[in-house]
Design a protein around this motif. Structure first.
Motif, PDB file in Angstrom:
ATOM      1  N   ALA A   1     -11.493 -54.988 -14.664  1.00 39.71           N
ATOM      2  CA  ALA A   1     -11.910 -53.962 -14.701  1.00 39.71           C
ATOM      3  C   ALA A   1     -11.591 -53.672 -16.421  1.00 39.71           C
ATOM      4  O   ALA A   1     -11.021 -52.976 -16.566  1.00 39.71           O
ATOM      5  CB  ALA A   1     -12.703 -53.008 -13.927  1.00 39.71           C
ATOM      6  N   ARG A   2     -12.978 -54.171 -17.336  1.00 42.95           N
ATOM      7  CA  ARG A   2     -12.252 -53.406 -18.024  1.00 42.95           C
ATOM      8  C   ARG A   2     -13.383 -51.488 -18.236  1.00 42.95           C
ATOM      9  O   ARG A   2     -14.951 -51.422 -18.231  1.00 42.95           O
ATOM     10  CB  ARG A   2     -13.631 -53.623 -19.586  1.00 42.95           C
ATOM     11  N   SER A   3     -12.778 -50.419 -18.218  1.00 49.74           N
ATOM     12  CA  SER A   3     -13.357 -49.359 -17.771  1.00 49.74           C
ATOM     13  C   SER A   3     -13.771 -48.235 -18.833  1.00 49.74           C
ATOM     14  O   SER A   3     -14.338 -47.421 -18.600  1.00 49.74           O
ATOM     15  CB  SER A   3     -12.107 -47.993 -16.621  1.00 49.74           C
ATOM     16  N   GLN A   4     -13.209 -47.921 -19.206  1.00 43.03           N
ATOM     17  CA  GLN A   4     -13.423 -48.379 -21.126  1.00 43.03           C
ATOM     18  C   GLN A   4     -12.585 -48.487 -22.258  1.00 43.03           C
ATOM     19  O   GLN A   4     -11.954 -49.626 -21.772  1.00 43.03           O
ATOM     20  CB  GLN A   4     -13.165 -46.219 -21.612  1.00 43.03           C
ATOM     21  N   PRO A   5     -13.398 -48.736 -23.404  1.00 39.92           N
ATOM     22  CA  PRO A   5     -13.175 -49.753 -24.821  1.00 39.92           C
ATOM     23  C   PRO A   5     -11.430 -49.563 -24.938  1.00 39.92           C
ATOM     24  O   PRO A   5     -10.937 -48.362 -24.889  1.00 39.92           O
ATOM     25  CB  PRO A   5     -14.262 -48.787 -25.909  1.00 39.92           C
ATOM     26  N   GLY A   6     -10.967 -50.588 -25.041  1.00 40.40           N
ATOM     27  CA  GLY A   6      -9.306 -50.356 -25.023  1.00 40.40           C
ATOM     28  C   GLY A   6      -8.605 -50.361 -23.601  1.00 40.40           C
ATOM     29  O   GLY A   6      -7.324 -50.142 -23.734  1.00 40.40           O
ATOM     30  N   LEU A   7      -9.170 -49.832 -22.476  1.00 42.95           N
ATOM     31  CA  LEU A   7      -8.548 -50.342 -21.250  1.00 42.95           C
ATOM     32  C   LEU A   7      -8.729 -50.844 -20.012  1.00 42.95           C
ATOM     33  O   LEU A   7     -10.022 -50.531 -19.702  1.00 42.95           O
ATOM     34  CB  LEU A   7      -8.524 -48.185 -20.617  1.00 42.95           C
ATOM     35  N   VAL A   8      -8.104 -51.464 -19.775  1.00 46.24           N
ATOM     36  CA  VAL A   8      -8.611 -52.974 -18.612  1.00 46.24           C
ATOM     37  C   VAL A   8      -7.673 -52.637 -18.071  1.00 46.24           C
ATOM     38  O   VAL A   8      -6.421 -52.259 -17.561  1.00 46.24           O
ATOM     39  CB  VAL A   8      -8.205 -54.045 -19.231  1.00 46.24           C
ATOM     40  N   SER A   9      -8.086 -52.081 -16.200  1.00 50.78           N
ATOM     41  CA  SER A   9      -6.851 -52.120 -15.404  1.00 50.78           C
ATOM     42  C   SER A   9      -7.550 -53.285 -14.523  1.00 50.78           C
ATOM     43  O   SER A   9      -8.388 -54.084 -14.140  1.00 50.78           O
ATOM     44  CB  SER A   9      -7.479 -51.292 -14.605  1.00 50.78           C
ATOM     45  N   VAL A  10      -6.113 -53.096 -13.748  1.00 54.69           N
ATOM     46  CA  VAL A  10      -6.378 -54.725 -12.527  1.00 54.69           C
ATOM     47  C   VAL A  10      -5.667 -54.717 -11.445  1.00 54.69           C
ATOM     48  O   VAL A  10      -4.438 -53.784 -11.173  1.00 54.69           O
ATOM     49  CB  VAL A  10      -5.558 -55.936 -13.311  1.00 54.69           C
ATOM     50  N   ALA A  11      -6.293 -55.210 -10.551  1.00 54.91           N
ATOM     51  CA  ALA A  11      -5.439 -54.452  -9.234  1.00 54.91           C
ATOM     52  C   ALA A  11      -6.210 -55.250  -7.804  1.00 54.91           C
ATOM     53  O   ALA A  11      -6.787 -56.349  -7.500  1.00 54.91           O
ATOM     54  CB  ALA A  11      -5.698 -53.327  -8.958  1.00 54.91           C
ATOM     55  N   GLY A  12      -5.370 -55.469  -7.183  1.00 54.61           N
ATOM     56  CA  GLY A  12      -5.809 -56.095  -5.534  1.00 54.61           C
ATOM     57  C   GLY A  12      -4.620 -57.052  -5.848  1.00 54.61           C
ATOM     58  O   GLY A  12      -3.030 -57.482  -6.397  1.00 54.61           O
ATOM     59  N   GLY A  13      -5.224 -58.467  -4.934  1.00 54.95           N
ATOM     60  CA  GLY A  13      -4.632 -59.646  -5.100  1.00 54.95           C
ATOM     61  C   GLY A  13      -3.232 -59.865  -4.184  1.00 54.95           C
ATOM     62  O   GLY A  13      -3.006 -59.109  -3.412  1.00 54.95           O
ATOM     63  N   LYS A  14      -2.722 -61.208  -4.388  1.00 56.71           N
ATOM     64  CA  LYS A  14      -1.310 -61.345  -3.659  1.00 56.71           C
ATOM     65  C   LYS A  14       0.159 -61.936  -3.953  1.00 56.71           C
ATOM     66  O   LYS A  14      -0.579 -62.446  -6.185  1.00 56.71           O
ATOM     67  CB  LYS A  14      -1.588 -63.050  -3.016  1.00 56.71           C
ATOM     68  N   TYR A  15       0.925 -61.680  -4.074  1.00 55.52           N
ATOM     69  CA  TYR A  15       2.122 -61.870  -5.393  1.00 55.52           C
ATOM     70  C   TYR A  15       1.569 -63.156  -5.584  1.00 55.52           C
ATOM     71  O   TYR A  15       1.936 -63.657  -6.851  1.00 55.52           O
ATOM     72  CB  TYR A  15       3.307 -61.411  -4.147  1.00 55.52           C
ATOM     73  N   THR A  16       1.311 -63.805  -4.754  1.00 53.50           N
ATOM     74  CA  THR A  16       1.035 -65.149  -4.972  1.00 53.50           C
ATOM     75  C   THR A  16       0.152 -65.602  -5.991  1.00 53.50           C
ATOM     76  O   THR A  16       1.086 -66.470  -6.708  1.00 53.50           O
ATOM     77  CB  THR A  16       0.830 -66.579  -3.622  1.00 53.50           C
ATOM     78  N   THR A  17      -0.427 -65.313  -6.348  1.00 53.02           N
ATOM     79  CA  THR A  17      -1.898 -64.916  -7.781  1.00 53.02           C
ATOM     80  C   THR A  17      -1.302 -64.351  -8.284  1.00 53.02           C
ATOM     81  O   THR A  17      -2.467 -63.967  -9.493  1.00 53.02           O
ATOM     82  CB  THR A  17      -3.292 -65.533  -6.787  1.00 53.02           C
ATOM     83  N   TYR A  18      -0.281 -63.680  -9.160  1.00 49.72           N
ATOM     84  CA  TYR A  18      -0.295 -62.763  -9.952  1.00 49.72           C
ATOM     85  C   TYR A  18      -0.327 -63.398 -11.179  1.00 49.72           C
ATOM     86  O   TYR A  18      -0.630 -62.814 -12.533  1.00 49.72           O
ATOM     87  CB  TYR A  18       1.988 -62.836  -9.902  1.00 49.72           C
ATOM     88  N   ARG A  19       0.461 -65.060 -11.129  1.00 43.80           N
ATOM     89  CA  ARG A  19       0.213 -65.125 -12.798  1.00 43.80           C
ATOM     90  C   ARG A  19      -1.729 -65.973 -13.153  1.00 43.80           C
ATOM     91  O   ARG A  19      -2.255 -65.310 -14.214  1.00 43.80           O
ATOM     92  CB  ARG A  19       0.495 -66.744 -12.895  1.00 43.80           C
ATOM     93  N   VAL A  20      -2.319 -65.795 -12.029  1.00 43.30           N
ATOM     94  CA  VAL A  20      -3.485 -65.161 -12.307  1.00 43.30           C
ATOM     95  C   VAL A  20      -4.169 -64.468 -12.197  1.00 43.30           C
ATOM     96  O   VAL A  20      -4.823 -64.781 -13.919  1.00 43.30           O
ATOM     97  CB  VAL A  20      -4.805 -66.422 -11.030  1.00 43.30           C
ATOM     98  N   MET A  21      -3.877 -63.421 -12.103  1.00 50.30           N
ATOM     99  CA  MET A  21      -4.346 -62.118 -12.106  1.00 50.30           C
ATOM    100  C   MET A  21      -4.189 -61.574 -13.712  1.00 50.30           C
ATOM    101  O   MET A  21      -4.810 -61.321 -14.118  1.00 50.30           O
ATOM    102  CB  MET A  21      -3.603 -60.777 -11.264  1.00 50.30           C
ATOM    103  N   ALA A  22      -2.916 -62.188 -14.287  1.00 56.17           N
ATOM    104  CA  ALA A  22      -2.111 -61.744 -15.604  1.00 56.17           C
ATOM    105  C   ALA A  22      -2.968 -62.868 -16.251  1.00 56.17           C
ATOM    106  O   ALA A  22      -3.492 -61.285 -17.195  1.00 56.17           O
ATOM    107  CB  ALA A  22      -0.861 -62.400 -15.863  1.00 56.17           C
ATOM    108  N   ALA A  23      -3.881 -64.137 -15.917  1.00 56.07           N
ATOM    109  CA  ALA A  23      -4.741 -64.779 -16.805  1.00 56.07           C
ATOM    110  C   ALA A  23      -6.054 -63.747 -17.514  1.00 56.07           C
ATOM    111  O   ALA A  23      -5.906 -63.667 -17.945  1.00 56.07           O
ATOM    112  CB  ALA A  23      -4.489 -65.977 -16.826  1.00 56.07           C
TER     113      ALA A  23
END
Length: 572
Positions: free
Chosen positions: A362-384
Motif C-alpha cells: 500500500a502507498r499510505s501517503q506520498p513517498g511511503l510504501v508499506s509491504v506486509a504479510g505473505g510467505k517466505y517462499t513468495t518474497y520475490r513476488v512481494m518485492a516486485a
C-alpha cells in the motif's frame, strides 16, 4: 559473472558515508528477506537503492521460520489456489535457477489415519500440488501402504496410520538465504547497512522525503534523502508506519511460531513428516544431523525483538509429535528451541492460523510504501509488487522486474563444482563430505573460503565446540557476510545456537577470537561479546521453563540486546 562485494568493516563504513547526506530512489527499511528482495529488485532495475536494518540481516522472522520453500498444503484446503500456485512457481525458480546451492528438495510422509475416504481426499490435493505452478524439479507424490510407510519411517507407531503418501517440497537455511539475497543486492549496487536504525522520517508537507538515521554501533546520527521509503519491517510495520504521522492502510498482527531441534537419531526415518493437528499442521523436517519439529501458531503481543518460547509451547509440540512416535521425545532430547513471529495481515478471525498468508502493498501517503504479510517462499513476488508501486512516486519510467532471471551469488557455476568435489577435496585436503557441505552453503563462492584458508591453513580445522563447522566459515562471516557480533555468527551465519546441546556457549570464545581479529576487538570486547552471548542463552533457557508467555517474555528480557550494549560502550 557478477562481481561480489564483501560486506566487511570497510564496506560498512563506506555504506554509512554514502547514506549520510546521500540521495536515493528507494530507501528500504528492514533487512529480512522481503527487504533484501526489494533492494535486489530495485538495484537490478537500475534504481539507486539503500537498505537499512536496525539489527542484523534476517535477525527477525527471516531466521526463525520452518525453513521451507513450499506452496503450503493447508492453503489448498482453504481453497487458496492462487497463493499455492504462486508459491510453487517460486519454489521451482529457486530450485532450478536462482538458488540451487541453497534450496534443496525434501520429502515428507503424510500418514493416513482413516480408511476409505482420507486417501482419495489427500491424493486429490497432492495431485493438484504436483502440477500447479509448473513444478518439474521434484518427484510427484507416491502411494504407500502401512508397511511401506513404516519401512521409510520406522519411528512411527504402527497403530498411528493405515497407510501414507509421500510428496516433495524444498527447504533452505532461511538466514543464509536472506543474507545471500542482500549480498546479491549489494553486488548490483545497492547500499546495505545493518545496525542502522530509522529514528524518524523527514517530510515536506504530507510527502515522506527521507529519514533520520542512527548508527547503533557507534551512536552517530545522520540523514538520508529518498524519493520513496519502503517499509518492509515485518512485525514492526505498524511502528515504522507511525513515524510518518499518518495511519497505515493495513494492520499487522504477530503470530508466534515455535520450533524444536532434536538429534536425527531420535526419530528413525528416511523422510520428513507432516501431521495434522486440531489447529493446523505439524512438520518434522530433516535438518542435517538434526530434525526440526514445529510449529505453533498463537498471538503474541509482547516484545517483538525477542519472542520467547514457553514451556506450554514446547509441551504442545512434544504432545503432538508423540502421538505418532514409537519412542516419545522428552525435554531431555531437545538440543535447540527457537521462536519467530509471522507478520500476518490482521483480520476478523480470532485464530491466527486462519489469517491470510497473502501479502499487501500500500502507498499510505506520498513517498511511503508499506509491504506486509505473505510467505517466505513468495518474497520475490512481494518485492516486485513493492517496487512496482513505489515507481509511481519516481520520475521517469521504471523497467519491469528482472529478478526471475537473476541468480543469487553462488548459484552460477555451482552445478559444475558439484561434479568437481573429488578434485576440490584433494586440493583443499578436506573430506569430500565437508566439500559438499560447503558447496551447499556457499555455492561457487566457496573459492573465497579457499583463499582465506590458503593464507591461514589452520582455518580448515573444525571449530572447537561445534565441529560440524570449520574455522574458515567463522572468519568468513566477518570478512564477507556482514557479521558484527558474536550472536550474528552463532545464530544466523551458522546455526550453532540451535544445533548444539550447549547452544554455542562452548565455542563462543573461539568464535569471538576469530571474528574479533577482523572486527578490531580487543580482549575486553571479546570477553564482553562472550558474556553477552552466554547471558542470552541462559535467558532463553529460563524463558523456556516459564509456563506461559508473560513469564517467558520477562525471563528472556533479562539479557539485554548486545547492540544496545554496543552503543553504551561507544558513547562512554
Amino acid at each position: 559473472m557478477t562481481t561480489t562485494r564483501p560486506l566487511d568493516p570497510t564496506y560498512r563504513e563506506q555504506a554509512w558515508q554514502t547514506l549520510d547526506g546521500g540521495r536515493f530512489d528507494l530507501l528500504v527499511v528492514g533487512g529480512g528477506v522481503t527487504g533484501a528482495g526489494i533492494a535486489l529488485d530495485a538495484a537490478t532495475r537500475g534504481l539507486r537503492v539503500a537498505l537499512v536494518e536496525q539489527a542484523d540481516l534476517a535477525s527477525g522472522t527471516s531466521s526463525r521460520s520452518s525453513k521451507l520453500f513450499h506452496g503450503g498444503l493447508r492453503y489448498l484446503e482453504q481453497l487458496n489456489f492462487g497463493l499455492v500456485r504462486e508459491a510453487l512457481r517460486e519454489r521451482e525458480l529457486m530450485l532450478t535457477r536462482l538458488a540451487p546451492h541453497l534450496v534443496k528438495p525434501v520429502s515428507f510422509l503424510y500418514p493416513l489415519a482413516r480408511r476409505w475416504w482420507e486417501r482419495p481426499y489427500v491424493t486429490a490435493g497432492l495431485t493438484l500440488y504436483d502440477t500447479m505452478g509448473g513444478a518439474r524439479s521434484v518427484p510427484g507424490h507416491s502411494q504407500l501402504s502401512r508397511r511401506g510407510a513404516l519401512r521409510l519411517a520406522p519411528a512411527l507407531r504402527p497403530d498411528a496410520l493405515v497407510g501414507a503418501l509421500r510428496y516433495y517440497d524444498a527447504q533452505a537455511d532461511d538466514a543464509r538465504h536472506t543474507m545471500m539475497v542482500a549480498r546479491t543486492a549489494a553486488a548490483y549496487g545497492a547500499t546495505v547497512a545493518t545496525s542502522v536504525q530509522v529514528t524518524d522520517f523527514e517530510r515536506v508537507g504530507e510527502r515522506v522525503v527521507g529519514a533520520l538515521l542512527k548508527d547503533v554501533e557507534t551512536g552517530r546520527t545522520g540523514a538520508v534523502r529518498s524519493s520513496v521509503v519502503v517499509n518492509a519491517s515485518g512485525v514492526w510495520t505498524d511502528s515504522v508506519q507511525a513515524l510518518s504521522g499518518a495511519g497505515g492502510r493495513f494492520r499487522v498482527r504477530a503470530s508466534k511460531g515455535v520450533h524444536l531441534v532434536v538429534p536425527r537419531h531420535r526419530i528413525p526415518s528416511e523422510t520428513g513428516l507432516i501431521l495434522r493437528t486440531e489447529k493446523s499442521v505439524l512438520f518434522v523436517i530433516p535438518w542435517g544431523t538434526h530434525w526440526i519439529v514445529g510449529t505453533t501458531d498463537t498471538d503474541w503481543n509482547l516484545d517483538l525483538s525477542h519472542p520467547a518460547a514457553s514451556r506450554a509451547d514446547i509441551d504442545y509440540i512434544l504432545d503432538q509429535v508423540n502421538t505418532v512416535l514409537t519412542s516419545p521425545l522428552t525435554h531431555d532430547d531437545i538440543e535447540g528451541v527457537y521462536a519467530g513471529l509471522r507478520p500476518l495481515l490482521a483480520g476478523e478471525s480470532d485464530s491466527t492460523s486462519q489469517l491470510s498468508r497473502e501479502h499487501a502493498v500500500a502507498r499510505s501517503q506520498p513517498g511511503l510504501v508499506s509491504v506486509a504479510g505473505g510467505k517466505y517462499t513468495t518474497y520475490r513476488v512481494m518485492a516486485a509488487d513493492a517496487v512496482d508501486l513505489a515507481a509511481e512516486d519516481l520520475p521517469g519510467p521504471v523497467p519491469d522486474s528482472v529478478t526471475a532471471d537473476i541468480p543469487l551469488l553462488g548459484a552460477e557455476g555451482y552445478a559444475a563444482l558439484v561434479h568437481q568435489v573429488p578434485r576440490l577435496a584433494a586440493t583443499s585436503g578436506l573430506p569430500e563430505w565437508r566439500v559438499r557441505r560447503l558447496l551447499d552453503r556457499y555455492g561457487s563462492l566457496v573459492h573465497e573460503l579457499f583463499d582465506l584458508a590458503a593464507a591461514e591453513p589452520d582455518l580448515w580445522e573444525p571449530l572447537e565446540g561445534a565441529p560440524e563447522y570449520l574455522r574458515a566459515e567463522i572468519r568468513y562471516a566477518a570478512t564477507h557476510e556482514g557479521a558484527l557480533h558474536l550472536d550474528d555468527v552463532l545464530a544466523r551465519r551458522t546455526r550453532i545456537s540451535i544445533e548444539t546441546p550447549d547452544r554455542g556457549v562452548a565455542c563462543a570464545p573461539a568464535t569471538a577470537a576469530l571474528v574479533g581479529a577482523v572486527l578490531g576487538w580487543d580482549e575486553e570486547r571479546v570477553a564482553d561479546e562472550v558474556e553477552a552471548y552466554a547471558a542470552r542463552v541462559a535467558a532463553e533457557r529460563e524463558s523456556q521453563r516459564a509456563e506461559h508467555d508473560l513469564d517467558a517474555n520477562a525471563e528472556r528480557l533479562v539479557a539485554p540486546d548486545i547492540r544496545k550494549r554496543s552503543v553504551g560502550r561507544a558513547l562512554s
